[in-house]
Design an enzyme around this catalytic site. Structure first.
Site, mmCIF file in Angstrom:
data_model
loop_
_atom_site.group_PDB
_atom_site.id
_atom_site.type_symbol
_atom_site.label_atom_id
_atom_site.label_comp_id
_atom_site.label_asym_id
_atom_site.label_seq_id
_atom_site.Cartn_x
_atom_site.Cartn_y
_atom_site.Cartn_z
ATOM 1 N N HIS A 62 0.728 -0.988 0.056
ATOM 2 C CA HIS A 62 -0.027 -0.125 -0.007
ATOM 3 C C HIS A 62 0.926 1.088 -0.141
ATOM 4 O O HIS A 62 1.406 1.755 1.221
ATOM 5 C CB HIS A 62 -0.911 0.054 1.390
ATOM 6 C CG HIS A 62 -1.767 -1.042 1.369
ATOM 7 N ND1 HIS A 62 -3.063 -1.138 1.113
ATOM 8 C CD2 HIS A 62 -1.468 -2.421 1.855
ATOM 9 C CE1 HIS A 62 -3.757 -2.487 1.098
ATOM 10 N NE2 HIS A 62 -2.848 -3.118 1.738
ATOM 11 N N ASP A 305 2.403 -6.867 2.576
ATOM 12 C CA ASP A 305 1.358 -6.051 2.993
ATOM 13 C C ASP A 305 1.775 -5.073 3.634
ATOM 14 O O ASP A 305 1.535 -4.240 4.636
ATOM 15 C CB ASP A 305 0.418 -6.835 4.230
ATOM 16 C CG ASP A 305 -0.649 -6.232 4.476
ATOM 17 O OD1 ASP A 305 -1.178 -5.167 3.595
ATOM 18 O OD2 ASP A 305 -1.246 -6.365 5.393
#
Length: 444
Positions: A62, A305
């Site tokens: 992200h 992640d």
């Protein structure tokens, strides 16, 4: 004559080790030369005694842009990636706004111009308005993301019927759909039963049962729709068991993360908010089962992640543990953490390449140019010296999160150089030169 010739190293691909020199021209690997064979180049790199690995491909990160750039942005996130040997970042769509339409994806792509230090591929989100799928496919994102729990209603597919209907929108497209295996019914029910706000309540809202049911549902729906899926972040024994028994049902792959391989729920006592993410950390027994699955080859991809937050956000006081912003940085520490798994004997160096380079490149539609040191591929190359050691330190982190949960860990290897399409972008732990990253799209 080559532009660059790397001499004296051992190439590591997923298949194993090979002594070859590497010739590079126009950003591509154009020759793999037997040791001692005569060759010339404008630049010769002496890598004697070192390993050459393909640049890592992080399939789950992200970068927080647009809309959340106080947490991270394209420049800071890809800087961290470069220092960690990740030469291709596959960016998730959960920014502000979420990347749900062709216009939003095009805008996001345009924002990277001159600002990314490594190559970036974008993932789009599946929304309740499935009419957006066609326009998004025209822009060739590396994948789509479908959520089954814990997201805004516009992006929530809470039932098997809803998941299957969404997957049918992709029939014939040959794209990949990532699915986070949650269960909204369990999350809702457990939250109603326990409003204490404790760590235990957070864990109970996202138990292994939810993961296992989410995996089973995703595989059944993918088999029914005949679509390709990628299951996100398995981290429990029950989830591993469901995956092991059912994975042959569909064209599917699965990932886990370094934090789920090293930390347990007991570590919340010392690191607290810095380790808060979803899925929750599990018991030592779950971690042992996950590690056994990794060693047995049941895990296809290790991704990070990478989900940083501003330090003040993590440090603030919250009414409930579940309210703490979820996620932690990981791009800069992917390589050293998986090298720790090699040191422990859990996996071998070619397994690192398989799970962190070749498999993610193949699954996400980049396999003809990324993930291997092979003729015709992009010259994304890591030079790793096993004769030196390196230590992970908070002070060295360039993510805006400003910390790493792996602070103080030492690895018996040192990343001395990173090449992106034949151009050195990192030397001895420092970024050099301008931003030369490109957007990469799914191969047709």
């Amino acid at each position: 004559m080559f532009e660059t010739l790397i001499r004296g190293a051992t190439i590591v691909n997923a298949e194993g080790f090979e002594r070859r020199d590497v010739g590079i021209t126009d950003g591509r690997i154009v020759a793999r030369i037997a040791p001692g064979e005569t060759a010339s180049a404008r630049t010769v790199v002496d890598a004697a005694g070192a390993y050459l690995l393909p640049g890592l491909v992080d399939a789950h990160a992200h970068l927080r842009e647009p809309g959340l750039t106080h947490k991270e942005d394209f420049s800071s996130g890809t800087h961290a990636a470069a220092l960690g040997g990740v030469t291709t970042v596959l960016d998730m769509p959960t920014d502000e706004p979420w990347t749900a339409t062709a216009e939003q994806l095009a805008d996001k792509m345009a924002m990277t111009d001159g600002r990314i230090h490594v190559d970036v591929g974008f993932q789009a989100v599946v929304s309740s308005d499935l009419s957006h799928v066609s326009g998004l496919l025209d822009l060739a994102p590396v994948s789509f993301e479908l959520f089954t729990a814990d997201v805004p209603d516009d992006f929530l597919f809470a039932t098997l019927d809803a998941v299957a209907e969404a997957l049918r929108a992709f029939v014939g497209s040959d794209t990949l759909i990532g699915i986070s295996p949650g269960d909204q019914s369990i999350l809702t029910g457990s939250t109603l039963r326990d409003r204490s706000g404790t760590i235990a309540a957070f864990q109970a809202s996202r138990p292994p049962l939810a993961e296992a049911n989410g995996i089973a549902r995703a595989l059944a729906a993918a088999a029914s729709a005949e679509t390709r899926i990628h299951v996100r972040q398995v981290n429990s024994e029950l989830g591993v068991e469901a995956w092991s028994r059912l994975r042959g049902m569909a064209d599917a792959s699965v990932e886990t993360t370094p934090q789920n391989l090293f930390f347990t729920a007991q570590d919340y006592e010392t690191q607290g908010a810095n380790l808060k993410a979803s899925p929750p950390l599990r018991s030592p027994h779950d971690v042992d089962a996950l590690r056994a699955a990794l060693s047995a080859g049941l895990i296809d991809i290790i991704a990070t992640d990478h989900a940083p937050h501003a330090p003040a956000e993590k440090a603030a006081r919250y009414a409930a543990f579940a309210d703490i912003p979820g996620g932690m940085p990981g791009l800069q520490t992917l390589l050293p953490t998986v090298l720790r798994l090699v040191e422990e004997g859990l996996i071998a160096l070619p397994d690192v390449v398989r799970m962190c380079a070749s498999n993610p490149a193949e699954r996400f539609g980049l396999g003809r140019r990324k993930g291997r040191i092979a003729t015709g591929h992009d010259a994304d190359i890591l030079i790793l010296d096993p004769r030196q050691s390196s230590t992970i330190a908070n002070a060295d982190q360039v993510s805006r999160a400003g910390y790493t949960p792996f602070d103080g860990w030492t690895v018996q290897a040192r990343l001395t150089s990173v090449l992106l399409r034949g151009r050195e972008i990192v030397r001895e732990g420092k970024l050099i030169g301008p931003s030369v990253g490109n957007i990469v799209t799914r191969e047709s």
